[in-house]
Motif scaffolding. Structure first.
Motif, PDB file in Angstrom:
ATOM      1  N   ALA A 147       1.309  -2.188  -1.560  1.00 23.93           N
ATOM      2  CA  ALA A 147       1.893  -2.469  -2.877  1.00 23.93           C
ATOM      3  C   ALA A 147       3.127  -1.604  -3.120  1.00 23.93           C
ATOM      4  CB  ALA A 147       0.850  -2.222  -3.965  1.00 23.93           C
ATOM      5  N   LEU A 148       3.081  -0.356  -2.659  1.00 23.76           N
ATOM      6  CA  LEU A 148       4.236   0.530  -2.794  1.00 23.76           C
ATOM      7  C   LEU A 148       5.427  -0.008  -2.004  1.00 23.76           C
ATOM      8  CD1 LEU A 148       5.741   3.182  -3.447  1.00 23.76           C
ATOM      9  CD2 LEU A 148       4.618   4.175  -1.431  1.00 23.76           C
ATOM     10  N   LEU A 149       5.193  -0.434  -0.769  1.00 22.17           N
ATOM     11  CA  LEU A 149       6.285  -0.935   0.066  1.00 22.17           C
ATOM     12  C   LEU A 149       6.869  -2.224  -0.507  1.00 22.17           C
ATOM     13  CD1 LEU A 149       4.831  -0.234   3.622  1.00 22.17           C
ATOM     14  CD2 LEU A 149       6.398   1.166   2.262  1.00 22.17           C
ATOM     15  N   ASP A 150       6.030  -3.049  -1.103  1.00 20.60           N
ATOM     16  CA  ASP A 150       6.533  -4.269  -1.755  1.00 20.60           C
ATOM     17  C   ASP A 150       7.425  -3.912  -2.936  1.00 20.60           C
ATOM     18  OD1 ASP A 150       6.437  -7.248  -2.227  1.00 20.60           O
ATOM     19  OD2 ASP A 150       5.530  -6.558  -4.113  1.00 20.60           O
ATOM     20  N   LEU A 151       7.007  -2.906  -3.733  1.00 15.90           N
ATOM     21  CA  LEU A 151       7.825  -2.467  -4.872  1.00 15.90           C
ATOM     22  C   LEU A 151       9.149  -1.884  -4.396  1.00 15.90           C
ATOM     23  CD1 LEU A 151       8.141  -1.865  -7.917  1.00 15.90           C
ATOM     24  CD2 LEU A 151       6.974   0.322  -7.491  1.00 15.90           C
ATOM     25  N   PRO A 156      15.024  -1.551  -4.547  1.00 14.51           N
ATOM     26  CA  PRO A 156      15.554  -0.503  -3.662  1.00 14.51           C
ATOM     27  C   PRO A 156      16.352   0.545  -4.433  1.00 14.51           C
ATOM     28  CG  PRO A 156      16.806  -2.532  -3.415  1.00 14.51           C
ATOM     29  CD  PRO A 156      15.615  -2.878  -4.255  1.00 14.51           C
ATOM     30  N   GLY A 157      16.159   1.814  -4.071  1.00 12.26           N
ATOM     31  CA  GLY A 157      16.904   2.894  -4.713  1.00 12.26           C
ATOM     32  C   GLY A 157      16.277   3.431  -5.976  1.00 12.26           C
ATOM     33  N   ARG A 158      15.192   2.795  -6.442  1.00  8.78           N
ATOM     34  CA  ARG A 158      14.576   3.251  -7.697  1.00  8.78           C
ATOM     35  C   ARG A 158      13.672   4.467  -7.467  1.00  8.78           C
ATOM     36  NH1 ARG A 158       9.446   0.440 -10.778  1.00  8.78           N
ATOM     37  NH2 ARG A 158       9.000   2.239 -12.133  1.00  8.78           N
ATOM     38  N   LEU A 159      13.043   4.556  -6.308  1.00 12.34           N
ATOM     39  CA  LEU A 159      11.966   5.515  -6.102  1.00 12.34           C
ATOM     40  C   LEU A 159      12.452   6.809  -5.454  1.00 12.34           C
ATOM     41  CD1 LEU A 159       9.238   3.054  -4.768  1.00 12.34           C
ATOM     42  CD2 LEU A 159       9.645   3.796  -7.128  1.00 12.34           C
ATOM     43  N   LEU A 175      10.665  11.802   5.583  1.00  8.34           N
ATOM     44  CA  LEU A 175      11.739  11.146   6.335  1.00  8.34           C
ATOM     45  C   LEU A 175      11.168  10.182   7.370  1.00  8.34           C
ATOM     46  CD1 LEU A 175      14.090  14.226   6.916  1.00  8.34           C
ATOM     47  CD2 LEU A 175      14.419  12.356   5.287  1.00  8.34           C
ATOM     48  N   LEU A 176      10.066  10.561   7.989  1.00  6.71           N
ATOM     49  CA  LEU A 176       9.394   9.690   8.948  1.00  6.71           C
ATOM     50  C   LEU A 176       8.867   8.440   8.247  1.00  6.71           C
ATOM     51  CD1 LEU A 176       8.725   9.848  11.996  1.00  6.71           C
ATOM     52  CD2 LEU A 176       6.508  10.833  11.352  1.00  6.71           C
ATOM     53  N   PHE A 177       8.317   8.627   7.062  1.00  2.55           N
ATOM     54  CA  PHE A 177       7.836   7.498   6.248  1.00  2.55           C
ATOM     55  C   PHE A 177       8.977   6.527   5.968  1.00  2.55           C
ATOM     56  CE2 PHE A 177       7.807   5.921   1.840  1.00  2.55           C
ATOM     57  CZ  PHE A 177       6.686   5.100   1.853  1.00  2.55           C
ATOM     58  N   ARG A 178      10.097   7.043   5.564  1.00 10.11           N
ATOM     59  CA  ARG A 178      11.240   6.184   5.249  1.00 10.11           C
ATOM     60  C   ARG A 178      11.738   5.453   6.492  1.00 10.11           C
ATOM     61  NH1 ARG A 178      16.288   9.031   2.379  1.00 10.11           N
ATOM     62  NH2 ARG A 178      16.578   9.858   4.499  1.00 10.11           N
ATOM     63  N   ALA A 179      11.789   6.152   7.617  1.00 10.43           N
ATOM     64  CA  ALA A 179      12.291   5.536   8.848  1.00 10.43           C
ATOM     65  C   ALA A 179      11.349   4.462   9.371  1.00 10.43           C
ATOM     66  CB  ALA A 179      12.507   6.614   9.906  1.00 10.43           C
ATOM     67  N   GLN A 180      10.041   4.715   9.296  1.00  9.40           N
ATOM     68  CA  GLN A 180       9.086   3.779   9.889  1.00  9.40           C
ATOM     69  C   GLN A 180       8.765   2.591   8.993  1.00  9.40           C
ATOM     70  OE1 GLN A 180       5.608   5.411  11.714  1.00  9.40           O
ATOM     71  NE2 GLN A 180       6.734   6.930  12.891  1.00  9.40           N
ATOM     72  N   GLY A 182      10.887   1.539   6.420  1.00  4.14           N
ATOM     73  CA  GLY A 182      12.093   0.887   5.929  1.00  4.14           C
ATOM     74  C   GLY A 182      12.233   0.940   4.419  1.00  4.14           C
ATOM     75  N   ALA A 183      11.372   1.706   3.752  1.00 11.60           N
ATOM     76  CA  ALA A 183      11.412   1.797   2.289  1.00 11.60           C
ATOM     77  C   ALA A 183      12.663   2.535   1.837  1.00 11.60           C
ATOM     78  CB  ALA A 183      10.172   2.522   1.771  1.00 11.60           C
TER      79      ALA A 183
END
Length: 329
Positions: A147-151, A156-159, A175-180, A182-183
């Motif tokens: 649900a977080l990734l869908d939001l 984009p850019g809000r969180l 940073l790993l979370f963002r890279a893997q 795509g959030a």
């Protein structure tokens, strides 16, 4: 004169014989410890590293037959205290209970390190394992990572995702979370877990990656929503929270660990006795119970297994640091 010389010779022989057992005992660890031992923590009092060290110090005292004193030497994101340990006399009276990042992350993010890993360290044992947790502000309205990734895709850019320090394990995990995933999230490093937790509860940031123990009371109070643990298995403290692997990201792993280390050159018999004492302490019901209540796990490894873990984690974090370009301030 001859009788005097013989008498003096006998006295020297007796003195040498009396000293020999003590010298041999010092070499084989038999005389150690005969005075209090210091366990150095490279962070201020009250934090997770300090809490872990004090639990172990209390358990180690009766096992070793000497008081184990906790000494806080904060500074340099853990570098100062760790450097003090590795440059102390290798006699068993000073050892460190430190975070794994001081050995496996900082050497890749600090432009100049005063010590070398593993060359200047005698590994003794991993003593505690702690998962990194991803939590959200309840007002965000998400209760699962999908649900977080869908939001994040829809807005984009809000969180913003906070971390407990720049260039540390939680920062690199974000940073790993963002890279893997795509959030499209903005990573915001704080100076420690406490201010990051405060801002998450206040709604200044929407997400946070940090060690589970400082988050657990707020999760239980409903002040933050747990989404996933960046670990290989679920935590008994939060059995309902899935791992990152269970939600589709098996390579998003960040298991923090704390360990006991001594200076290079610690005599093997003393190292073996201290390692065995740490094993006994890790099995003490009070230590296990208290750590479990905070979402951590008491642990023990052989020095050889700890050295292998150091090398493996160091290479993994080196690659992540290279990819991200992160450097300590």
């Amino acid at each position: 004169m001859r009788s005097i010389d013989l008498l003096l010779g006998r006295r020297r022989l007796l003195a040498t014989a009396a000293l020999a057992p003590a010298g041999a005992a010092a070499q084989d660890g038999g005389a150690w410890p005969n005075r209090p031992v210091r366990a150095v923590v490279p962070y201020p009092p009250g934090g997770p590293n300090d809490i872990i060290a004090r639990l172990y110090a209390q358990a180690l005292g009766p096992i070793l037959g000497q008081t184990v004193l906790v000494e806080n030497r904060a500074g340099g994101s853990g570098v100062s205290g760790t450097d003090f340990v590795v440059k102390s006399p290798a006699d068993g009276y000073v050892f460190g209970i430190i975070d794994g990042g001081s050995l496996t992350i900082l050497p890749h993010t600090q432009p100049r390190m005063p010590y070398r890993v593993p060359e200047e360290v005698t590994p003794l044992s991993v003593v505690t394992r702690v998962p990194e947790a991803l939590v959200a502000h309840p007002g965000l309205g998400v209760t699962t990572m999908p649900a977080l990734l869908d939001l994040a895709r829809r807005q984009p850019g809000r969180l913003n995702i906070g971390t407990a320090g720049a260039a540390g394990i939680s920062h690199l995990t974000a940073l790993l979370f963002r890279a893997q995933t795509g959030a499209a999230v903005e990573v915001v490093p704080y100076r420690g877990a406490a201010p990051a937790v405060t801002d998450l509860i206040a709604g200044q940031i929407q997400l946070l990656f940090a060690d589970l123990p400082p988050l657990l009371p707020h999760i239980r109070a409903g002040a933050m929503t747990p989404l996933a643990l960046a670990a290989r298995q679920r935590s008994p403290a939060l059995p309902e929270v899935p791992t990152t692997g269970e939600v589709g990201f098996p390579k998003l792993l960040a298991e923090n660990w704390y360990c006991a280390v001594a200076p290079r050159g610690l005599p093997p018999p003393i190292a073996a006795r201290l390692s065995a004492a740490l094993k006994d302490a890790s099995e003490a019901p009070g230590v296990r119970r208290e750590l479990a209540s905070q979402g951590a796990e008491a642990a023990w490894t052989s020095p050889e297994a700890m050295l292998a873990l150091m090398r493996e984690d160091s290479e993994n974090w080196r690659q992540i640091v290279l990819a991200s370009g992160v450097r300590s301030e």
